[in-house]
Structure formats: structure tokens, C-alpha cells
Design a protein around this motif. Structure first.
Motif, short mmCIF file in Angstrom:
data_model
loop_
_atom_site.label_atom_id
_atom_site.label_comp_id
_atom_site.label_asym_id
_atom_site.label_seq_id
_atom_site.Cartn_x
_atom_site.Cartn_y
_atom_site.Cartn_z
N ARG A 51 0.90 -1.26 0.23
CA ARG A 51 -0.28 0.21 -0.30
C ARG A 51 0.84 1.58 -0.41
O ARG A 51 0.86 2.34 -0.84
N LEU A 52 1.80 1.32 0.61
CA LEU A 52 3.17 2.52 1.04
C LEU A 52 3.85 2.89 -0.24
O LEU A 52 3.71 3.54 -0.93
N ARG A 53 3.67 1.52 -0.98
CA ARG A 53 4.84 1.32 -2.32
C ARG A 53 3.46 2.13 -3.88
O ARG A 53 3.82 3.02 -4.21
N HIS A 54 1.88 1.72 -3.38
CA HIS A 54 1.12 2.26 -4.27
C HIS A 54 0.77 3.48 -3.74
O HIS A 54 1.08 4.66 -5.25
N GLU A 55 1.24 4.67 -3.20
CA GLU A 55 1.37 5.72 -2.30
C GLU A 55 2.29 6.61 -3.37
O GLU A 55 2.48 7.81 -2.63
N GLY A 56 3.64 5.91 -2.88
CA GLY A 56 5.13 6.47 -3.84
C GLY A 56 5.59 6.82 -2.63
O GLY A 56 6.81 7.92 -2.58
N LEU A 57 5.38 5.80 -1.41
CA LEU A 57 6.17 6.63 -0.09
C LEU A 57 7.88 5.43 -0.33
O LEU A 57 8.83 5.84 0.35
N ILE A 58 7.53 4.90 -1.45
CA ILE A 58 8.56 3.16 -0.94
C ILE A 58 8.68 2.98 -2.61
O ILE A 58 7.87 3.17 -2.92
N VAL A 59 9.94 3.74 -2.64
CA VAL A 59 11.00 3.46 -3.77
C VAL A 59 11.05 2.02 -4.19
O VAL A 59 10.62 1.45 -4.96
N ALA A 60 12.52 2.01 -3.52
CA ALA A 60 13.09 0.20 -3.91
C ALA A 60 12.43 -0.53 -2.14
O ALA A 60 12.86 -0.38 -1.10
N GLU A 61 12.96 -2.00 -2.96
CA GLU A 61 12.82 -3.31 -1.65
C GLU A 61 14.11 -3.67 -1.15
O GLU A 61 14.55 -3.98 -2.43
N ASP A 62 14.96 -3.42 -0.47
CA ASP A 62 16.82 -4.39 -1.04
C ASP A 62 15.78 -5.71 0.34
O ASP A 62 16.06 -5.69 1.73
N ASP A 63 15.74 -6.90 0.12
CA ASP A 63 15.43 -8.23 1.03
C ASP A 63 16.72 -9.47 0.41
O ASP A 63 16.91 -10.04 -0.25
N ARG A 64 17.42 -8.97 1.08
CA ARG A 64 19.23 -10.00 1.72
C ARG A 64 18.19 -11.32 2.54
O ARG A 64 19.61 -12.47 2.00
N GLY A 65 17.54 -11.44 3.23
CA GLY A 65 17.34 -12.56 3.65
C GLY A 65 17.41 -12.80 4.99
O GLY A 65 18.23 -13.81 5.89
N GLY A 66 17.96 -11.49 6.15
CA GLY A 66 18.32 -11.47 6.95
C GLY A 66 17.00 -11.20 7.49
O GLY A 66 15.89 -11.37 7.87
#
Length: 64
Positions: free
Chosen positions: A11-26
């Protein structure tokens, strides 16, 4: 709860507040916000308030 966190991020990504997500498994997930701030949120929330805290923190950090 993990599904709920995913919905909040979506939802926050759709609103434009989150640009990218880094999911390295930690244990934490790094989110790049629209103003260039990196925000680390837990992969699995510990209690029912932590989901609301993540959303409020992101909204507070992106406020201009």
C-alpha cells in the motif's frame, strides 16, 4: 502477520512513499523511501503494534 506487513508495504509503495525494497534474507528488510532515507523494518513483527509502528514511522519520515 508477515502477510499483513507485505500488504502495508504494498500500500505504501502504491502511494509512492516506498521506492525500492532490499530483501537480502536477514532479520530485517531495508526499504528505500521517496526522500532517499533507508528504513529497516523487521521481517517478522513481534507484536500487534509493530505493524502500526512501521507504517507510522514511514509516514513520519516522508512527511515534508
Amino acid at each position: 502477520m508477515k502477510k499483513d506487513l507485505h500488504q502495508i508495504i504494498k500500500r505504501l509503495r502504491h502511494e509512492g512513499l516506498i521506492v525500492a525494497e532490499d530483501d537480502r534474507g536477514g532479520k530485517h528488510r531495508a526499504l528505500l523511501l521517496c526522500n532517499g532515507i533507508r528504513y529497516a523494518c523487521p521481517r517478522s513483527p513481534s507484536d500487534h503494534r509493530s505493524l502500526l509502528n512501521v507504517e507510522c514511522d514511514i509516514r513520519r519520515l516522508t512527511r515534508t
